[in-house]
Scaffold this motif. Structure first.
Motif, short mmCIF file in Angstrom:
data_model
loop_
_atom_site.label_atom_id
_atom_site.label_comp_id
_atom_site.label_asym_id
_atom_site.label_seq_id
_atom_site.Cartn_x
_atom_site.Cartn_y
_atom_site.Cartn_z
N HIS A 1 0.85 -1.19 0.00
CA HIS A 1 0.00 0.00 0.00
C HIS A 1 0.88 1.23 0.00
O HIS A 1 1.83 1.33 0.78
N PHE A 2 0.55 2.18 -0.88
CA PHE A 2 1.30 3.44 -0.94
C PHE A 2 0.28 4.57 -1.08
O PHE A 2 -0.68 4.45 -1.85
N ASP A 3 0.49 5.63 -0.34
CA ASP A 3 -0.45 6.77 -0.37
C ASP A 3 -0.11 7.65 -1.56
O ASP A 3 0.71 8.56 -1.48
N TRP A 4 -0.78 7.39 -2.67
CA TRP A 4 -0.50 8.12 -3.90
C TRP A 4 -0.99 9.55 -3.85
O TRP A 4 -0.60 10.37 -4.70
N SER A 5 -1.82 9.90 -2.88
CA SER A 5 -2.26 11.29 -2.75
C SER A 5 -1.11 12.21 -2.38
O SER A 5 -1.20 13.43 -2.56
N ARG A 6 -0.02 11.62 -1.87
CA ARG A 6 1.15 12.43 -1.50
C ARG A 6 2.01 12.78 -2.72
O ARG A 6 2.95 13.57 -2.60
N VAL A 7 1.72 12.20 -3.86
CA VAL A 7 2.51 12.43 -5.07
C VAL A 7 1.77 13.41 -5.96
O VAL A 7 0.61 13.18 -6.33
N GLY A 8 2.42 14.50 -6.32
CA GLY A 8 1.82 15.48 -7.22
C GLY A 8 1.78 14.98 -8.64
O GLY A 8 2.53 14.07 -9.04
N THR A 9 0.92 15.60 -9.44
CA THR A 9 0.76 15.13 -10.82
C THR A 9 1.98 15.40 -11.68
O THR A 9 2.14 14.80 -12.75
N SER A 10 2.87 16.30 -11.24
CA SER A 10 4.10 16.58 -12.00
C SER A 10 5.34 15.96 -11.36
O SER A 10 6.45 16.12 -11.89
N ASP A 11 5.19 15.28 -10.23
CA ASP A 11 6.32 14.67 -9.54
C ASP A 11 6.79 13.42 -10.27
O ASP A 11 5.98 12.56 -10.64
N GLU A 12 8.11 13.29 -10.47
CA GLU A 12 8.65 12.05 -11.04
C GLU A 12 8.68 10.98 -9.96
O GLU A 12 9.13 11.22 -8.83
N VAL A 13 8.19 9.80 -10.28
CA VAL A 13 8.10 8.71 -9.31
C VAL A 13 8.32 7.40 -10.05
O VAL A 13 8.00 7.28 -11.24
N ASP A 14 8.90 6.42 -9.35
CA ASP A 14 9.08 5.08 -9.94
C ASP A 14 7.74 4.35 -9.86
O ASP A 14 7.32 3.89 -8.79
N LEU A 15 7.07 4.23 -10.98
CA LEU A 15 5.73 3.65 -11.02
C LEU A 15 5.74 2.15 -10.77
O LEU A 15 4.69 1.58 -10.45
N ALA A 16 6.89 1.50 -10.91
CA ALA A 16 6.96 0.05 -10.74
C ALA A 16 7.62 -0.38 -9.44
O ALA A 16 7.76 -1.58 -9.19
N VAL B 1 18.67 -9.50 -15.08
CA VAL B 1 18.57 -8.05 -14.88
C VAL B 1 18.40 -7.82 -13.39
O VAL B 1 17.55 -8.43 -12.74
N SER B 2 19.22 -6.93 -12.85
CA SER B 2 19.20 -6.67 -11.42
C SER B 2 18.05 -5.77 -11.00
O SER B 2 17.33 -6.06 -10.05
N ARG B 3 17.88 -4.63 -11.68
CA ARG B 3 16.83 -3.68 -11.33
C ARG B 3 16.21 -3.08 -12.59
O ARG B 3 16.91 -2.86 -13.60
N LEU B 4 14.89 -2.81 -12.50
CA LEU B 4 14.16 -2.11 -13.55
C LEU B 4 13.41 -0.96 -12.89
O LEU B 4 12.61 -1.18 -11.99
N ARG B 5 13.67 0.26 -13.33
CA ARG B 5 13.01 1.44 -12.81
C ARG B 5 12.20 2.10 -13.94
O ARG B 5 12.75 2.34 -15.02
N LEU B 6 10.95 2.38 -13.66
CA LEU B 6 10.06 3.00 -14.64
C LEU B 6 9.59 4.33 -14.07
O LEU B 6 8.58 4.41 -13.38
N PHE B 7 10.36 5.38 -14.36
CA PHE B 7 10.06 6.70 -13.82
C PHE B 7 9.06 7.43 -14.71
O PHE B 7 9.14 7.37 -15.94
N GLY B 8 8.16 8.12 -14.05
CA GLY B 8 7.18 8.90 -14.81
C GLY B 8 6.29 9.68 -13.87
O GLY B 8 6.64 9.93 -12.70
N THR B 9 5.13 10.08 -14.37
CA THR B 9 4.16 10.83 -13.56
C THR B 9 2.87 10.04 -13.48
O THR B 9 2.50 9.33 -14.42
N LYS B 10 2.19 10.19 -12.35
CA LYS B 10 0.94 9.45 -12.19
C LYS B 10 -0.16 10.08 -13.05
O LYS B 10 -0.16 11.29 -13.31
N ALA B 11 -1.05 9.25 -13.53
CA ALA B 11 -2.17 9.71 -14.37
C ALA B 11 -3.38 10.03 -13.51
O ALA B 11 -3.55 9.46 -12.43
#
Length: 348
Positions: A181-196, A338-348
């Motif tokens: 569980h992650f509180d996505w309300s804490r992430v702004g619509t323009s904040d870069e975040v690892d979606l995966a 593959v050791s790590r996969l990071r998918l950075f982006g913005t939440k929709a």
């Protein structure tokens, strides 16, 4: 107590409810054993180890036979033993595996589990515990997959659990299957975040092969600590390639992809590619038809060469802007690790 080597744990089919979950009680991800009423024969922290339990027939310590798990002494007073565990992350629980591998004459006949949500600190005398698994029979040297079917219990978020064993004995491993569980309300619509990221709710739903390590490990924290800390497939001896499908923690637009082959030198993939789809109404595992359809998902990162033991970053012109996605398909050609996969982006 006879401690001659028992036969290996009985083969048990992995139930459907485990598919697409993560182990919230994973020591590798940060789960901690906080307290036990007794751990005379084996410490609580062993019960949370990620590797399958082993039996060492000639291994003894000062208190007796070395056992791979948590084991209390024989109780000579009224009552029963219990242990408290802080989960690796807050999460929703779908079920358990109470594993008594190699505990034959010293397993608990019954177990029950309570849970609590504590947003700060650790449990104390005032903590309110909720029973999520009623007192349940256990057998020797076996996996016990126990699903939580109550929708209300499956939807709630927990941070700690209390495992009761009746009256005493040993548990080799406790797996707590669920979703972070992650509180996505804490992430702004323009904040870069690892979606995966696994702590953001990302998880692996399906894969072609995971002989040496599951795809979920690519989503863990930090960089891989060794070659065992990542997704690695067996050597492919025929045509085709390996793949995994991931569900993002939140729908979003991917703008930057990091593929880290740390520690993979003679066994890194020759190349990789990333596809995506917006399956907003799909929350569970993918059926066979959906898996076939995933081969035609929209390309986000076209096939790119990889190097050994290297951080590869794809951004800008390397990323196709396809809009919000909920799922991705990560293909590696033809096989490898593959050791790590990071998918950075913005939440929709």
């Amino acid at each position: 107590m006879n401690h001659s080597a028992p036969a290996s744990t009985q083969e048990t089919a992995i139930p459907e409810f485990v598919r697409g979950t993560i182990n919230l009680a994973s020591a590798r991800l940060g789960a901690v054993g906080l307290f036990s009423t007794d751990a005379f024969f084996a410490p609580l922290e062993r019960m949370l180890n990620d590797e399958p339990a082993v039996f060492l027939p000639d291994e003894y310590d000062d208190n007796g036979k070395w056992m791979d798990g948590w084991e209390s002494r024989r109780k000579r007073t009224p009552g029963h033993d219990f242990a408290i565990v802080r989960l690796a992350m807050p999460g929703r629980i779908l079920g358990f595996d109470v594993d008594t591998s190699f505990f034959t004459g010293n397993y608990p006949p019954h177990a029950s589990i309570e849970v609590a949500r504590i947003d700060a600190g650790e449990p104390d005398e005032a903590t309110e515990w909720t029973e999520i698994l009623a007192k349940t029979p256990l057998g020797p040297n076996a996996h016990h997959f126990l699903e939580i079917t109550d929708p209300a219990m499956r939807s709630r978020v927990w941070t700690h659990l209390r495992l009761h064993i009746y009256p005493d004995g040993g548990i080799a491993r406790l797996r707590v299957f669920g979703a972070a569980h992650f509180d996505w309300s804490r992430v702004g619509t323009s904040d870069e975040v690892d979606l995966a990221y696994i702590f953001h709710g990302g998880r692996a739903l399906a894969w072609s092969d995971a002989h040496y390590g599951s795809p979920e490990r690519m989503l863990g924290p930090g960089r891989g600590i060794n070659m065992g800390d990542g997704w690695e497939t067996a050597r492919r001896r025929g045509p085709g390639y390996d793949w995994t499908i991931l569900k993002l923690g939140h729908p979003g637009e991917i703008a930057r992809v990091v593929v880290d082959t740390a520690h993979f030198k003679g066994n890194f993939p020759e190349s990789c590619e990333l596809l995506g789809a917006n399956l907003a109404d799909h929350t569970g595992p993918l059926d066979d038809e959906a898996l076939r359809d995933s081969e035609e998902w929209t390309t986000i990162v076209p096939r790119r060469k990889l190097q050994m033991d290297h951080i590869h970053e794809f951004a800008g012109d390397d990323i196709a802007a396809i809009g919000p996605v909920t799922h991705v398909r990560f293909n590696i050609h033809p096989d490898g690790g593959v050791s790590r996969l990071r998918l950075f982006g913005t939440k929709a």
